[in-house]
Design a protein around this motif. Sequence first.
Motif, PDB file in Angstrom:
ATOM      1  N   LYS A   1      -5.200  -7.327  -4.688  1.00 17.76           N
ATOM      2  CA  LYS A   1      -6.372  -7.407  -3.805  1.00 17.76           C
ATOM      3  C   LYS A   1      -6.369  -6.339  -2.714  1.00 17.76           C
ATOM      4  O   LYS A   1      -6.809  -6.561  -1.594  1.00 17.76           O
ATOM      5  N   ILE A   2      -5.828  -5.159  -3.069  1.00 20.28           N
ATOM      6  CA  ILE A   2      -5.860  -4.030  -2.145  1.00 20.28           C
ATOM      7  C   ILE A   2      -7.228  -3.345  -2.241  1.00 20.28           C
ATOM      8  O   ILE A   2      -7.748  -2.838  -1.277  1.00 20.28           O
ATOM      9  N   VAL A   3      -7.797  -3.409  -3.449  1.00 22.32           N
ATOM     10  CA  VAL A   3      -9.144  -2.863  -3.668  1.00 22.32           C
ATOM     11  C   VAL A   3      -9.993  -3.972  -4.243  1.00 22.32           C
ATOM     12  O   VAL A   3      -9.631  -4.676  -5.128  1.00 22.32           O
TER      13      VAL A   3
ATOM     14  N   ARG B   1       0.828  -1.206   0.000  1.00 24.91           N
ATOM     15  CA  ARG B   1       0.000   0.000   0.000  1.00 24.91           C
ATOM     16  C   ARG B   1       0.862   1.257   0.000  1.00 24.91           C
ATOM     17  O   ARG B   1       1.959   1.267   0.540  1.00 24.91           O
TER      18      ARG B   1
ATOM     19  N   LEU C   1      -3.524  -2.312  -7.833  1.00 24.67           N
ATOM     20  CA  LEU C   1      -4.330  -2.411  -6.615  1.00 24.67           C
ATOM     21  C   LEU C   1      -5.317  -3.577  -6.702  1.00 24.67           C
ATOM     22  O   LEU C   1      -5.517  -4.294  -5.725  1.00 24.67           O
TER      23      LEU C   1
ATOM     24  N   GLU D   1      -8.922   3.815  -4.031  1.00 20.69           N
ATOM     25  CA  GLU D   1      -9.926   3.075  -3.262  1.00 20.69           C
ATOM     26  C   GLU D   1     -11.275   3.781  -3.353  1.00 20.69           C
ATOM     27  O   GLU D   1     -12.300   3.145  -3.576  1.00 20.69           O
TER      28      GLU D   1
ATOM     29  N   ARG E   1     -17.328  -2.692 -12.580  1.00 21.57           N
ATOM     30  CA  ARG E   1     -17.244  -2.082 -11.246  1.00 21.57           C
ATOM     31  C   ARG E   1     -18.195  -0.903 -11.182  1.00 21.57           C
ATOM     32  O   ARG E   1     -18.446  -0.236 -12.173  1.00 21.57           O
TER      33      ARG E   1
ATOM     34  N   ALA F   1      -4.481   1.389 -10.856  1.00 19.45           N
ATOM     35  CA  ALA F   1      -5.692   0.627 -10.557  1.00 19.45           C
ATOM     36  C   ALA F   1      -5.461  -0.873 -10.756  1.00 19.45           C
ATOM     37  O   ALA F   1      -5.853  -1.688  -9.915  1.00 19.45           O
TER      38      ALA F   1
ATOM     39  N   LYS G   1     -14.299   1.978  -5.483  1.00 18.04           N
ATOM     40  CA  LYS G   1     -15.415   1.513  -4.649  1.00 18.04           C
ATOM     41  C   LYS G   1     -16.686   2.316  -4.893  1.00 18.04           C
ATOM     42  O   LYS G   1     -17.672   2.147  -4.192  1.00 18.04           O
TER      43      LYS G   1
ATOM     44  N   ASP H   1      -3.079   5.367  -2.374  1.00 19.62           N
ATOM     45  CA  ASP H   1      -4.075   4.318  -2.618  1.00 19.62           C
ATOM     46  C   ASP H   1      -5.488   4.776  -2.285  1.00 19.62           C
ATOM     47  O   ASP H   1      -6.451   4.312  -2.888  1.00 19.62           O
ATOM     48  N   GLN H   2      -5.618   5.680  -1.319  1.00 20.88           N
ATOM     49  CA  GLN H   2      -6.949   6.138  -0.902  1.00 20.88           C
ATOM     50  C   GLN H   2      -7.713   6.770  -2.058  1.00 20.88           C
ATOM     51  O   GLN H   2      -8.922   6.613  -2.153  1.00 20.88           O
TER      52      GLN H   2
END
Length: 187
Positions: free
Chosen positions: A185-187, A49, A181, A57, A119, A178, A61, A53-54
């Motif tokens: 499997k970070i997102v 991370r 990530l 994310e 997504r 992306a 999401k 990353d935020q």
Amino acid sequence: MNNKWITNYQRSKIIAERTAWEMIGKQSHTKLSTILPGAILGPSMAGKRSSTDQIFEMLLKGTPSPNVIYPVGDVRDLADLHILAMENDAADGQRFIAESEEMTMPEMAKILKEAYPDRKISTTVIPDFVISIMAKFQVLMKVLNTMIGLKYHRDNTKARKLLGWNPRPAKETVLDTAACLIENKIV
């Protein structure tokens, strides 16, 4: 440095660079070049991370995004620029901008939505006043609130011409970030 648009993080970087130039000015045996990156994005090493990353994310999401601009710099291009500066004597005493181009979070969301149609990526833009209110309760929104209205327009011409630096397009950086990530499997 009392500019209200400068965050404490940015202020610390300004102080560090000024201090480095002062130290170098007091001697003659060490060379110095400074490299000023924007928002450092791109795939992370070993799938770990990073602080940016935020951003991804939120977007991946389905969180609506604020209309803030990021001066995108790819971590791989940043590494290349450091090497170019170390290997080229013409870099001595110079400061270089390590940014490919500017991109807003809504632009990033559109790119990701097109690349990942399965997504639930939102292209809705959060109004500035909502970010201001949310900033009172959420740390991430407090940071984003400091970025509302900023326009960077920094110029990387010196790095391109003097060192032959050729950063990748911001779109490629966004997609590669992306993908990393998701793959890890970070997102």
